[in-house]
Write a protein that holds these residues in place. Structure first.
Motif, mmCIF file in Angstrom:
data_model
loop_
_atom_site.group_PDB
_atom_site.id
_atom_site.type_symbol
_atom_site.label_atom_id
_atom_site.label_comp_id
_atom_site.label_asym_id
_atom_site.label_seq_id
_atom_site.Cartn_x
_atom_site.Cartn_y
_atom_site.Cartn_z
ATOM 1 N N TYR A 1 0.587 -1.009 0.057
ATOM 2 C CA TYR A 1 0.296 -0.333 -0.100
ATOM 3 C C TYR A 1 1.125 1.332 0.085
ATOM 4 N N LYS A 2 2.210 1.549 0.881
ATOM 5 C CA LYS A 2 3.051 2.690 0.389
ATOM 6 C C LYS A 2 3.754 2.713 -0.314
ATOM 7 N N MET A 3 4.048 1.206 -0.773
ATOM 8 C CA MET A 3 4.520 2.038 -2.073
ATOM 9 C C MET A 3 4.268 2.028 -3.341
ATOM 10 N N GLY B 1 2.826 -10.293 -11.069
ATOM 11 C CA GLY B 1 2.538 -10.874 -10.381
ATOM 12 C C GLY B 1 1.482 -11.962 -9.934
ATOM 13 N N SER B 2 1.455 -13.439 -9.634
ATOM 14 C CA SER B 2 0.305 -13.729 -10.137
ATOM 15 C C SER B 2 -0.052 -14.591 -8.890
ATOM 16 N N CYS C 1 6.010 -4.698 -8.697
ATOM 17 C CA CYS C 1 5.887 -5.773 -9.233
ATOM 18 C C CYS C 1 6.064 -6.364 -7.579
ATOM 19 N N ASN C 2 5.680 -7.659 -7.128
ATOM 20 C CA ASN C 2 6.096 -8.063 -6.008
ATOM 21 C C ASN C 2 7.294 -8.893 -5.881
ATOM 22 N N ARG D 1 0.462 -8.679 -1.073
ATOM 23 C CA ARG D 1 1.101 -7.349 -1.693
ATOM 24 C C ARG D 1 -0.055 -6.655 -2.661
ATOM 25 N N TYR D 2 -0.730 -7.456 -3.744
ATOM 26 C CA TYR D 2 -2.176 -6.947 -4.326
ATOM 27 C C TYR D 2 -2.951 -6.307 -3.794
#
Length: 337
Positions: A171-173, A189-190, A245-246, A200-201
């Motif tokens: 979220y912060k990124m 990311g899958s 990116c994850n 992360r998504y």
């Protein structure tokens, strides 16, 4: 000094053999200051304690198995879990435990073959690093060995776990990129591959929602196949101005692809990673990313395992470790058309 004994340590320090024995076996009767002094002298002299005898007396093996899926150790992607394993091994030695590492390959998981170190009945507990197939996890749970999940967690909360605060970090990124003026932000990311990638998504989606930026289905880019190995990235026709990116490795792969297509990073397109492992690829040192405190995760994981081994705790615990953004050269303000 060869064949160092407790008597040697006692004579060097001018104390009794009983005090040395209590200090090195973790028994009461000596102060923590003296215990630490005795341990340092033992290390300096090269003393090796007989853990086999100690284990027989206490009914323990003093071995912890670490299981890592082999698909997370292919090529350069092993760097993250190698460091995590090293940190865990270092923590466990402080409690007189040895670590035994085994990789669980796809065949083992498909055929439900237990790791050899589990079959040999030499373990007191297990630490699983990186997400395995659910059916295989259930097979491991049926051994009734105390275990900890690291870098993933059980949604049903039936196993202790330690993981990153992935939702908050991503979220912060994403919020950081929005602050640079980006609105066309894609996620790489899958999301069905691991709970970490999914979380992360979710952090990325939450930031878009909070700042009223419409979500686009074509901006979700798969990065791995059913075998969980990286696959060729298929980018959207309407190119985003930023990619979240994850992990760091796929971010570096994406940057190489973008540069071959004629784009400049960050002048034309910004790219972020996750993990902060700069040695993973040549171009990782300039990557804006999320720093993961692997040492803290290892410490928390070992603490949870020891609690279960020593206290026979009934409840299950999930611990979350915070990360922080590291801003480098792969991100910049959006270029207005």
């Amino acid at each position: 000094m060869a064949n160092v004994t407790m008597r040697d340590i006692a004579e060097n320090l001018g104390i009794s053999i009983v005090s040395v024995s209590k200090a090195l076996t973790g028994k009461a009767g000596v102060s923590e200051e003296l215990r630490e002094k005795i341990k340092k002298e033992a290390d300096r002299l090269g003393y090796r304690y007989n853990f086999g005898a100690k284990g027989l007396k206490e009914g323990k093996n003093y071995n912890v198995g670490v299981i890592i899926p082999s698909y997370y150790t292919d090529d350069t992607s092993n760097a993250f879990y190698v460091k995590m394993y090293q940190c865990v091994a270092k923590c466990l030695t402080n409690y007189d435990y040895a670590t035994m590492l085994e990789l669980a390959d796809t065949r083992m998981q498909e055929m439900m073959i237990l790791p050899q170190i589990v079959d040999d009945n030499r373990l007191d507990g297990m630490i699983l690093m990186g997400e395995l197939d659910e059916s295989y996890l259930e097979k491991l749970r049926q051994t009734n060995l105390p275990m900890i999940y690291m870098d993933f967690y059980d949604l049903s909360m039936e196993t202790d776990s330690v993981s990153m605060d992935n939702i908050s970090a991503e979220y912060k990124m994403t919020e950081y990129l929005i602050g640079l003026g980006h609105k066309k932000i894609a996620y790489v990311g899958s999301i069905d591959a691991t709970t970490s990638i999914m979380d992360r998504y979710l952090g990325y989606r939450r930031a878009l929602h909070h700042y009223n930026i419409p979500y686009r289905e074509d901006y979700l880019i798969e990065d791995r196949g059913a075998d969980r190995l990286f696959k060729e990235l298929v980018l959207p026709e309407d190119m985003p101005t930023a990619f979240v990116c994850n992990n760091d490795e796929i971010a570096c792969i994406l940057i190489e692809k973008l540069e071959k297509m004629g784009y400049r990073v960050p002048e034309d397109i910004s790219v972020t990673g996750f993990d902060n492992y700069p040695f993973i690829r040549r171009n990782a040192s300039g990557l804006t990313t999320v720093d993961v405190d692997i040492a803290m995760m290892a410490s928390e994981g070992v603490e949870l395992l020891l609690e279960r081994l020593n206290e026979k705790r009934e409840t299950f615990v999930r611990r979350v470790v915070s990360g922080h953004i590291v801003i480098r050269e792969s991100t910049g303000k959006v270029v207005e058309p």
